[in-house]
Design an enzyme around this catalytic site. Sequence first.
Site, PDB file in Angstrom:
ATOM      1  N   GLY A  46       0.864  -1.365   0.027  1.00 29.90           N
ATOM      2  CA  GLY A  46      -0.103  -0.110   0.108  1.00 29.90           C
ATOM      3  C   GLY A  46       0.834   1.162   0.037  1.00 29.90           C
ATOM      4  N   GLN A  51       3.307  10.075   0.716  1.00 31.32           N
ATOM      5  CA  GLN A  51       4.351   9.246   0.594  1.00 31.32           C
ATOM      6  C   GLN A  51       5.164   9.667  -0.400  1.00 31.32           C
ATOM      7  OE1 GLN A  51       2.354   5.303   2.202  1.00 31.32           O
ATOM      8  NE2 GLN A  51       4.406   5.436   3.192  1.00 31.32           N
ATOM      9  N   CYS A 102       5.912   0.233   6.958  1.00 33.86           N
ATOM     10  CA  CYS A 102       5.454   1.156   6.267  1.00 33.86           C
ATOM     11  C   CYS A 102       6.674   1.737   5.327  1.00 33.86           C
ATOM     12  CB  CYS A 102       5.102   2.675   6.855  1.00 33.86           C
ATOM     13  SG  CYS A 102       4.777   4.015   6.181  1.00 33.86           S
ATOM     14  N   LEU A 103       6.498   2.113   4.087  1.00 31.98           N
ATOM     15  CA  LEU A 103       7.553   2.144   3.148  1.00 31.98           C
ATOM     16  C   LEU A 103       8.295   3.534   3.598  1.00 31.98           C
ATOM     17  CD1 LEU A 103       6.023   1.187  -0.083  1.00 31.98           C
ATOM     18  CD2 LEU A 103       7.543  -0.103   1.189  1.00 31.98           C
ATOM     19  N   HIS A 144      -4.293   1.936   7.323  1.00 31.20           N
ATOM     20  CA  HIS A 144      -2.991   2.360   7.449  1.00 31.20           C
ATOM     21  C   HIS A 144      -3.024   3.418   6.623  1.00 31.20           C
ATOM     22  CE1 HIS A 144       1.577   1.661   7.771  1.00 31.20           C
ATOM     23  NE2 HIS A 144       1.329   2.572   6.614  1.00 31.20           N
ATOM     24  N   GLU A 145      -3.327   3.177   5.080  1.00 32.43           N
ATOM     25  CA  GLU A 145      -3.069   4.170   4.283  1.00 32.43           C
ATOM     26  C   GLU A 145      -4.087   5.221   4.336  1.00 32.43           C
ATOM     27  OE1 GLU A 145      -0.663   3.582   2.793  1.00 32.43           O
ATOM     28  OE2 GLU A 145      -0.226   1.545   3.038  1.00 32.43           O
ATOM     29  N   HIS A 148      -2.528   7.857   6.926  1.00 37.34           N
ATOM     30  CA  HIS A 148      -1.750   8.805   6.150  1.00 37.34           C
ATOM     31  C   HIS A 148      -2.156  10.065   5.652  1.00 37.34           C
ATOM     32  CE1 HIS A 148       2.093   6.678   6.062  1.00 37.34           C
ATOM     33  NE2 HIS A 148       1.722   5.481   5.601  1.00 37.34           N
TER      34      HIS A 148
HETATM   35 NI    NI Z   1       2.705   3.549   5.353  1.00 39.24          NI
END
Ligand code: NI
Length: 181
Positions: A46, A51, A102-103, A144-145, A148
């Site tokens: 995701g 991000q 998380c990226l 989660h996304e 953000h």
């Molecule tokens: Ni994340």
Amino acid sequence: MTVLPIVIAPDPRLLQKSAPVAAVDDDLRRLMDDMLETMYASNGIGLAAVQVGVHKRVLVMDIARGSDRYEGRDESKSQPLFLVNPQIVGESEEQNIYEEGCLSFPGNFGEVERPKQVKVRYLDYHGKEQLLEADGLLATCVQHEMDHLDGKVFVDHLSLVRRDMILRKMKKAKKQMQAEG
Ligand code: NI
């Protein structure tokens, strides 16, 4: 399609709220394509627009393809999801715990408890209204996304001690990276 640079924590951009999208047009589709490419290149499941430094309420996911971390990766099973202006319209009382990553926090993980099932209303790649009924990993991923989009990250769900530890580690790693140029 282009692989975009990912914003790495700590970074004030990750704490900013994203704005609703006015229209799903070709420019937005290009952004979503690039986001998907960026997510695949980083072995993620995701990614939110914030991000990649774009403060629009857009996210991409692909649970079917998976990742090395969650039940392995299978590139023959791509099933990308594009969500524009997502809104949670229902959630289960039952909770689920996943060890999330998380990226924007490479190499850091923590157990987060969230509703096991959620219903999400959103606009798809073509601007059409859709309803996603998510369960398990997909439900965790979409929540989660969506965090953000409101400037929230998964470490905000952890204990203060654990959160500070990860943030300190990230700060140090970033300083080191900058020093090495
Ligand atoms: Ni994340």
